[in-house]
Design a protein around this motif. Structure first.
Motif, mmCIF file in Angstrom:
data_model
loop_
_atom_site.group_PDB
_atom_site.id
_atom_site.type_symbol
_atom_site.label_atom_id
_atom_site.label_comp_id
_atom_site.label_asym_id
_atom_site.label_seq_id
_atom_site.Cartn_x
_atom_site.Cartn_y
_atom_site.Cartn_z
ATOM 1 N N LEU A 79 44.120 33.484 55.460
ATOM 2 C CA LEU A 79 43.195 34.588 55.720
ATOM 3 C C LEU A 79 43.953 35.800 56.275
ATOM 4 O O LEU A 79 44.725 35.660 57.214
ATOM 5 C CB LEU A 79 42.170 34.117 56.747
ATOM 6 C CG LEU A 79 41.073 35.099 57.079
ATOM 7 C CD1 LEU A 79 40.085 35.197 55.922
ATOM 8 C CD2 LEU A 79 40.348 34.660 58.337
ATOM 9 N N ASP A 103 47.859 41.231 47.347
ATOM 10 C CA ASP A 103 47.499 40.050 46.539
ATOM 11 C C ASP A 103 45.998 40.031 46.247
ATOM 12 O O ASP A 103 45.583 39.645 45.150
ATOM 13 C CB ASP A 103 47.886 38.764 47.276
ATOM 14 C CG ASP A 103 49.397 38.591 47.389
ATOM 15 O OD1 ASP A 103 50.136 39.299 46.677
ATOM 16 O OD2 ASP A 103 49.824 37.746 48.203
ATOM 17 N N THR A 104 45.208 40.434 47.227
ATOM 18 C CA THR A 104 43.750 40.402 47.048
ATOM 19 C C THR A 104 43.311 41.432 46.014
ATOM 20 O O THR A 104 42.500 41.135 45.132
ATOM 21 C CB THR A 104 43.043 40.657 48.393
ATOM 22 O OG1 THR A 104 43.418 39.619 49.301
ATOM 23 C CG2 THR A 104 41.525 40.662 48.230
ATOM 24 N N GLY A 126 44.355 40.362 42.715
ATOM 25 C CA GLY A 126 43.499 39.238 42.333
ATOM 26 C C GLY A 126 42.180 39.710 41.762
ATOM 27 O O GLY A 126 41.717 39.198 40.730
ATOM 28 N N LEU A 127 41.571 40.692 42.426
ATOM 29 C CA LEU A 127 40.291 41.211 41.934
ATOM 30 C C LEU A 127 40.455 41.767 40.516
ATOM 31 O O LEU A 127 39.635 41.495 39.627
ATOM 32 C CB LEU A 127 39.779 42.319 42.874
ATOM 33 C CG LEU A 127 38.512 43.038 42.413
ATOM 34 C CD1 LEU A 127 37.331 42.081 42.331
ATOM 35 C CD2 LEU A 127 38.174 44.196 43.351
ATOM 36 N N LYS A 129 42.658 40.982 38.293
ATOM 37 C CA LYS A 129 42.873 39.888 37.326
ATOM 38 C C LYS A 129 41.535 39.277 36.904
ATOM 39 O O LYS A 129 41.359 38.889 35.742
ATOM 40 C CB LYS A 129 43.754 38.792 37.941
ATOM 41 C CG LYS A 129 45.231 39.151 38.010
ATOM 42 C CD LYS A 129 46.027 37.997 38.629
ATOM 43 C CE LYS A 129 47.350 38.447 39.214
ATOM 44 N NZ LYS A 129 48.291 39.039 38.278
ATOM 45 N N VAL A 130 40.607 39.185 37.842
ATOM 46 C CA VAL A 130 39.287 38.641 37.497
ATOM 47 C C VAL A 130 38.555 39.606 36.553
ATOM 48 O O VAL A 130 37.945 39.186 35.566
ATOM 49 C CB VAL A 130 38.450 38.344 38.758
ATOM 50 C CG1 VAL A 130 37.102 37.738 38.364
ATOM 51 C CG2 VAL A 130 39.190 37.384 39.688
ATOM 52 N N LYS A 167 29.338 41.018 34.782
ATOM 53 C CA LYS A 167 30.286 40.559 35.809
ATOM 54 C C LYS A 167 31.210 41.703 36.222
ATOM 55 O O LYS A 167 31.463 41.917 37.416
ATOM 56 C CB LYS A 167 31.121 39.388 35.283
ATOM 57 C CG LYS A 167 30.330 38.152 34.905
ATOM 58 C CD LYS A 167 29.720 37.467 36.101
ATOM 59 C CE LYS A 167 29.127 36.117 35.711
ATOM 60 N NZ LYS A 167 28.394 35.484 36.817
ATOM 61 N N VAL A 194 29.655 44.075 38.658
ATOM 62 C CA VAL A 194 29.572 43.697 40.080
ATOM 63 C C VAL A 194 30.965 43.633 40.725
ATOM 64 O O VAL A 194 31.077 43.719 41.954
ATOM 65 C CB VAL A 194 28.798 42.371 40.328
ATOM 66 C CG1 VAL A 194 27.355 42.508 39.869
ATOM 67 C CG2 VAL A 194 29.461 41.169 39.710
ATOM 68 N N LEU A 195 31.994 43.496 39.898
ATOM 69 C CA LEU A 195 33.356 43.443 40.449
ATOM 70 C C LEU A 195 33.908 44.840 40.766
ATOM 71 O O LEU A 195 34.585 45.022 41.785
ATOM 72 C CB LEU A 195 34.295 42.735 39.460
ATOM 73 C CG LEU A 195 34.058 41.232 39.292
ATOM 74 C CD1 LEU A 195 34.778 40.725 38.034
ATOM 75 C CD2 LEU A 195 34.521 40.447 40.519
ATOM 76 N N PRO A 202 32.643 47.635 41.912
ATOM 77 C CA PRO A 202 32.346 48.254 43.219
ATOM 78 C C PRO A 202 33.105 47.609 44.384
ATOM 79 O O PRO A 202 33.089 48.134 45.496
ATOM 80 C CB PRO A 202 30.832 48.025 43.379
ATOM 81 C CG PRO A 202 30.333 47.807 41.986
ATOM 82 C CD PRO A 202 31.442 47.091 41.280
ATOM 83 N N MET A 203 33.760 46.474 44.125
ATOM 84 C CA MET A 203 34.559 45.852 45.191
ATOM 85 C C MET A 203 35.937 46.494 45.302
ATOM 86 O O MET A 203 36.655 46.258 46.278
ATOM 87 C CB MET A 203 34.709 44.349 44.922
ATOM 88 C CG MET A 203 33.380 43.600 44.897
ATOM 89 S SD MET A 203 33.616 41.820 44.638
ATOM 90 C CE MET A 203 31.901 41.302 44.358
ATOM 91 N N ASP A 225 36.643 48.391 48.442
ATOM 92 C CA ASP A 225 36.737 47.445 49.572
ATOM 93 C C ASP A 225 38.149 46.850 49.670
ATOM 94 O O ASP A 225 38.737 46.816 50.748
ATOM 95 C CB ASP A 225 35.742 46.287 49.409
ATOM 96 C CG ASP A 225 34.293 46.713 49.563
ATOM 97 O OD1 ASP A 225 34.051 47.801 50.106
ATOM 98 O OD2 ASP A 225 33.408 45.940 49.148
ATOM 99 N N VAL A 226 38.650 46.359 48.539
ATOM 100 C CA VAL A 226 39.943 45.659 48.603
ATOM 101 C C VAL A 226 41.125 46.627 48.712
ATOM 102 O O VAL A 226 42.233 46.202 49.034
ATOM 103 C CB VAL A 226 40.138 44.670 47.422
ATOM 104 C CG1 VAL A 226 39.075 43.581 47.452
ATOM 105 C CG2 VAL A 226 40.164 45.380 46.089
#
Lengths: 154, 154
Positions: free
Chosen positions: A18, A34-35, A38-39, A41-42, A71, A74-75, A77-78, A81-82
């Motif tokens: 974490l 990495d996060t 990662g997002l 990549k999704v 999908k 919804v991804l 808008p993140m 954040d990341v």
């Protein structure tokens, strides 16, 4: 409260890696990188089959396009954040340009535009393959608009 | 259609690293592993601040808990999607146990349970901190239930 505390302790024990627990600033910056990678990549994993359809490598499937565009919607808008953690001074390897944190409101606006286009793609699947592929082109151009300004060019 | 094709070509050019374009089976398997680890890193990034509140490291903020639980609730249903590719025979390093692909319906059911609990956590923020932390404990236990069965233990 004891059951709650036990459940919380179990829950905390899951969270190895974490960011908040990271030992130092460099680890925290690497976790943030990495996060966000990662997002994306999704996002790509849902984008990929639609690219395959656009290329004629796999048959067009309106249900898959609609689901995957939903999908992506919804991804995206993140993304702000990341990217909230500013890693400009980390010295770590990243394709993210400093301009992200210098123009965060524009960066955020571009993710909003792309989100609207992902929703438009999902809706366009009701109007047939040509309409969907046109909407997909607009979404791709939306992605590119952000990458051009904020991602290191190869 | 020419503008559409140009937009599509731009779009395709963005997707370096896309699994479908991977040169061989090992690259495709590694891309799948990276994508699923990426998804879980994003989950952790929304989970983290709530852990900090549960530990008293940061002040309880119902709005953050509600928002983050909502994000987790849309991310968790993507888990079966990103684990669709079976990497059992890849020989690559992963904490994912073979049981995932041997018991996919149970694996999927566990993500559905955790999703319901994330939604319950978002709703519980209307009932105060204690109710939210209790719901968070249940969500954590839901995560653990899946990790116990399907993730390599340290």
């Amino acid at each position: 409260m004891s059951k709650v505390l036990i459940a919380l302790a179990l829950c905390l024990s899951l969270l190895t890696g974490l960011p908040a627990m990271a030992a130092d600033a460099e680890e925290q910056a690497q976790a943030a990188i990495d996060t966000r990678q990662g997002l994306l990549k999704v996002v790509v994993s849902y984008f990929g089959p639609i690219v395959g359809m656009a290329r004629g490598q796999i048959p067009y499937d309106a249900d898959v396009v609609k689901n995957n565009a939903g999908k992506v919607a919804v991804l995206l808008p993140m993304i702000p954040d990341v990217f909230r953690k500013d890693t400009r001074d980390s010295g770590l390897e990243t394709e993210a340009l400093d301009d992200i944190w210098e123009s965060m409101s524009d960066f955020q606006a571009k993710t909003e535009t792309a989100t609207e286009r992902a929703l438009a793609l999902a809706a366009a699947t009701e109007d047939g393959q040509e309409a969907a592929m046109k909407a997909f082109g607009a979404l791709g151009a939306g992605c590119k608009g952000c990458h051009d300004d904020y991602r290191q060019q190869d």
